[in-house]
Write a protein that holds these residues in place. Structure first.
Motif, PDB file in Angstrom:
ATOM      1  N   LEU A  80       0.846  -1.193   0.000  1.00 29.68           N
ATOM      2  CA  LEU A  80       0.000   0.000   0.000  1.00 29.68           C
ATOM      3  C   LEU A  80       0.883   1.245   0.000  1.00 29.68           C
ATOM      4  O   LEU A  80       1.768   1.377   0.849  1.00 29.68           O
ATOM      5  N   MET A  81       0.666   2.138  -0.968  1.00 28.77           N
ATOM      6  CA  MET A  81       1.504   3.327  -1.092  1.00 28.77           C
ATOM      7  C   MET A  81       0.624   4.576  -1.108  1.00 28.77           C
ATOM      8  O   MET A  81      -0.387   4.626  -1.798  1.00 28.77           O
ATOM      9  N   VAL A  82       1.033   5.562  -0.317  1.00 29.68           N
ATOM     10  CA  VAL A  82       0.397   6.880  -0.311  1.00 29.68           C
ATOM     11  C   VAL A  82       1.479   7.883  -0.705  1.00 29.68           C
ATOM     12  O   VAL A  82       2.570   7.874  -0.127  1.00 29.68           O
ATOM     13  N   VAL A  83       1.179   8.728  -1.686  1.00 34.99           N
ATOM     14  CA  VAL A  83       2.146   9.704  -2.185  1.00 34.99           C
ATOM     15  C   VAL A  83       1.618  11.108  -1.938  1.00 34.99           C
ATOM     16  O   VAL A  83       0.462  11.401  -2.240  1.00 34.99           O
ATOM     17  N   ILE A  84       2.461  11.965  -1.373  1.00 36.20           N
ATOM     18  CA  ILE A  84       2.182  13.394  -1.217  1.00 36.20           C
ATOM     19  C   ILE A  84       3.307  14.104  -1.966  1.00 36.20           C
ATOM     20  O   ILE A  84       4.472  13.984  -1.600  1.00 36.20           O
ATOM     21  N   ALA A  85       2.954  14.824  -3.033  1.00 42.65           N
ATOM     22  CA  ALA A  85       3.961  15.484  -3.862  1.00 42.65           C
ATOM     23  C   ALA A  85       3.617  16.967  -4.005  1.00 42.65           C
ATOM     24  O   ALA A  85       2.452  17.357  -3.947  1.00 42.65           O
ATOM     25  N   ASP A  86       4.651  17.787  -4.194  1.00 43.01           N
ATOM     26  CA  ASP A  86       4.425  19.221  -4.361  1.00 43.01           C
ATOM     27  C   ASP A  86       5.336  19.769  -5.453  1.00 43.01           C
ATOM     28  O   ASP A  86       6.263  19.100  -5.897  1.00 43.01           O
ATOM     29  N   ASN A  87       5.052  20.981  -5.884  1.00 46.26           N
ATOM     30  CA  ASN A  87       5.880  21.649  -6.897  1.00 46.26           C
ATOM     31  C   ASN A  87       6.693  22.782  -6.273  1.00 46.26           C
ATOM     32  O   ASN A  87       6.937  23.794  -6.907  1.00 46.26           O
ATOM     33  N   GLY A  88       7.129  22.570  -5.046  1.00 43.08           N
ATOM     34  CA  GLY A  88       7.980  23.553  -4.368  1.00 43.08           C
ATOM     35  C   GLY A  88       9.401  23.518  -4.900  1.00 43.08           C
ATOM     36  O   GLY A  88       9.705  22.829  -5.880  1.00 43.08           O
ATOM     37  N   SER A  89      10.280  24.234  -4.243  1.00 48.26           N
ATOM     38  CA  SER A  89      11.664  24.357  -4.715  1.00 48.26           C
ATOM     39  C   SER A  89      12.570  23.225  -4.253  1.00 48.26           C
ATOM     40  O   SER A  89      13.758  23.229  -4.544  1.00 48.26           O
ATOM     41  N   GLY A  90      12.035  22.254  -3.554  1.00 49.40           N
ATOM     42  CA  GLY A  90      12.821  21.098  -3.144  1.00 49.40           C
ATOM     43  C   GLY A  90      13.488  21.280  -1.793  1.00 49.40           C
ATOM     44  O   GLY A  90      13.456  22.346  -1.189  1.00 49.40           O
ATOM     45  N   ILE A  91      14.100  20.218  -1.334  1.00 46.68           N
ATOM     46  CA  ILE A  91      14.774  20.189  -0.034  1.00 46.68           C
ATOM     47  C   ILE A  91      16.274  20.307  -0.279  1.00 46.68           C
ATOM     48  O   ILE A  91      16.828  19.538  -1.071  1.00 46.68           O
ATOM     49  N   PRO A  92      16.943  21.239   0.387  1.00 44.92           N
ATOM     50  CA  PRO A  92      18.398  21.377   0.204  1.00 44.92           C
ATOM     51  C   PRO A  92      19.128  20.075   0.547  1.00 44.92           C
ATOM     52  O   PRO A  92      18.767  19.371   1.488  1.00 44.92           O
ATOM     53  N   ASP A  93      20.173  19.767  -0.217  1.00 43.77           N
ATOM     54  CA  ASP A  93      20.914  18.520  -0.023  1.00 43.77           C
ATOM     55  C   ASP A  93      21.451  18.358   1.387  1.00 43.77           C
ATOM     56  O   ASP A  93      21.438  17.259   1.935  1.00 43.77           O
ATOM     57  N   ASP A  94      21.924  19.441   1.998  1.00 41.19           N
ATOM     58  CA  ASP A  94      22.498  19.328   3.342  1.00 41.19           C
ATOM     59  C   ASP A  94      21.447  18.973   4.388  1.00 41.19           C
ATOM     60  O   ASP A  94      21.753  18.363   5.406  1.00 41.19           O
ATOM     61  N   ILE A  95      20.191  19.321   4.138  1.00 37.57           N
ATOM     62  CA  ILE A  95      19.097  18.981   5.051  1.00 37.57           C
ATOM     63  C   ILE A  95      18.554  17.587   4.732  1.00 37.57           C
ATOM     64  O   ILE A  95      18.182  16.836   5.632  1.00 37.57           O
ATOM     65  N   ALA A  96      18.509  17.235   3.457  1.00 33.65           N
ATOM     66  CA  ALA A  96      17.893  15.978   3.014  1.00 33.65           C
ATOM     67  C   ALA A  96      18.490  14.756   3.706  1.00 33.65           C
ATOM     68  O   ALA A  96      17.763  13.818   4.037  1.00 33.65           O
ATOM     69  N   ARG A  97      19.774  14.762   3.931  1.00 38.23           N
ATOM     70  CA  ARG A  97      20.434  13.604   4.560  1.00 38.23           C
ATOM     71  C   ARG A  97      19.941  13.361   5.987  1.00 38.23           C
ATOM     72  O   ARG A  97      20.049  12.246   6.496  1.00 38.23           O
ATOM     73  N   HIS A  98      19.433  14.386   6.625  1.00 37.21           N
ATOM     74  CA  HIS A  98      19.015  14.283   8.029  1.00 37.21           C
ATOM     75  C   HIS A  98      17.541  14.643   8.212  1.00 37.21           C
ATOM     76  O   HIS A  98      17.117  14.962   9.318  1.00 37.21           O
ATOM     77  N   LEU A  99      16.764  14.571   7.151  1.00 34.15           N
ATOM     78  CA  LEU A  99      15.399  15.090   7.156  1.00 34.15           C
ATOM     79  C   LEU A  99      14.499  14.486   8.232  1.00 34.15           C
ATOM     80  O   LEU A  99      13.661  15.171   8.795  1.00 34.15           O
ATOM     81  N   PHE A 100      14.691  13.211   8.544  1.00 39.07           N
ATOM     82  CA  PHE A 100      13.816  12.548   9.515  1.00 39.07           C
ATOM     83  C   PHE A 100      14.385  12.577  10.936  1.00 39.07           C
ATOM     84  O   PHE A 100      13.801  12.013  11.851  1.00 39.07           O
ATOM     85  N   ASP A 101      15.516  13.249  11.121  1.00 34.88           N
ATOM     86  CA  ASP A 101      16.093  13.393  12.451  1.00 34.88           C
ATOM     87  C   ASP A 101      15.359  14.488  13.219  1.00 34.88           C
ATOM     88  O   ASP A 101      14.924  15.484  12.626  1.00 34.88           O
ATOM     89  N   PRO A 102      15.218  14.342  14.537  1.00 28.20           N
ATOM     90  CA  PRO A 102      14.578  15.402  15.326  1.00 28.20           C
ATOM     91  C   PRO A 102      15.352  16.716  15.234  1.00 28.20           C
ATOM     92  O   PRO A 102      16.576  16.726  15.131  1.00 28.20           O
TER      93      PRO A 102
END
Length: 159
Positions: A80-102
């Motif tokens: 089962l897959m749920v997708v939430i997508a947007d047309n924003g400017s994206g997530i910076p690479d330096d943040i992406a690596r730690h995105l799910f960290d508190p």
């Protein structure tokens, strides 16, 4: 609903699979996860022309490697897959690596706990959350097991 509240000025497109099987889970927690992802998307899109796409689907035969499932050969069936997508400017690479960290956030005044909570709740439900992001937008995909693939669960947890 998000369309009448925080995302009222954005276009929200939906594509739902009406034949999805049930999943085991806490209804309130799962609603909070998806509201959080839609809220993040609404904050990421431009004021003018902001678009959020929500879709659901069933991926028969999809097996993913999930940490902590060595007893199952490291692979679990999460169709089962749920997708939430947007047309924003994206997530910076330096943040992406730690995105799910508190405490990781790009928002001024943000706590950085929203996506950490999303990851914890989905993990607690035996699922997986992943994302792709670039300068034209971000797509979060939540994968969950269906009722028949979740052993030792109470019937009352079925949603």
């Amino acid at each position: 609903s998000a369309a009448a509240g925080f995302a009222a000025k954005h276009v929200i497109g939906t594509t739902y699979d009406p034949s999805l099987p049930a999943v085991f889970g806490n209804f309130d927690q799962l609603i909070q996860v998806f509201l959080n992802l839609v809220k993040n998307a609404s904050e990421a899109v431009p004021e003018e022309g902001g678009e959020i796409r929500i879709s659901t689907g069933f991926r028969r035969g999809l097996r993913l490697t999930v940490p902590g499932n060595a007893g199952q050969g490291g692979h679990v069936h999460l169709p089962l897959m749920v997708v939430i997508a947007d047309n924003g400017s994206g997530i910076p690479d330096d943040i992406a690596r730690h995105l799910f960290d508190p405490f990781v956030t790009t928002k001024s005044g943000g706590s950085g706990l929203g996506l950490a909570l999303v990851a914890k709740v989905i993990n607690d439900h035996g699922g997986l959350v992943e994302f792709d992001s670039n300068e034209t937008g971000t797509e979060f995909r939540v994968f969950l097991p269906v009722v028949d693939d979740v052993p030792n669960r109470n019937e009352g947890d079925r949603v």
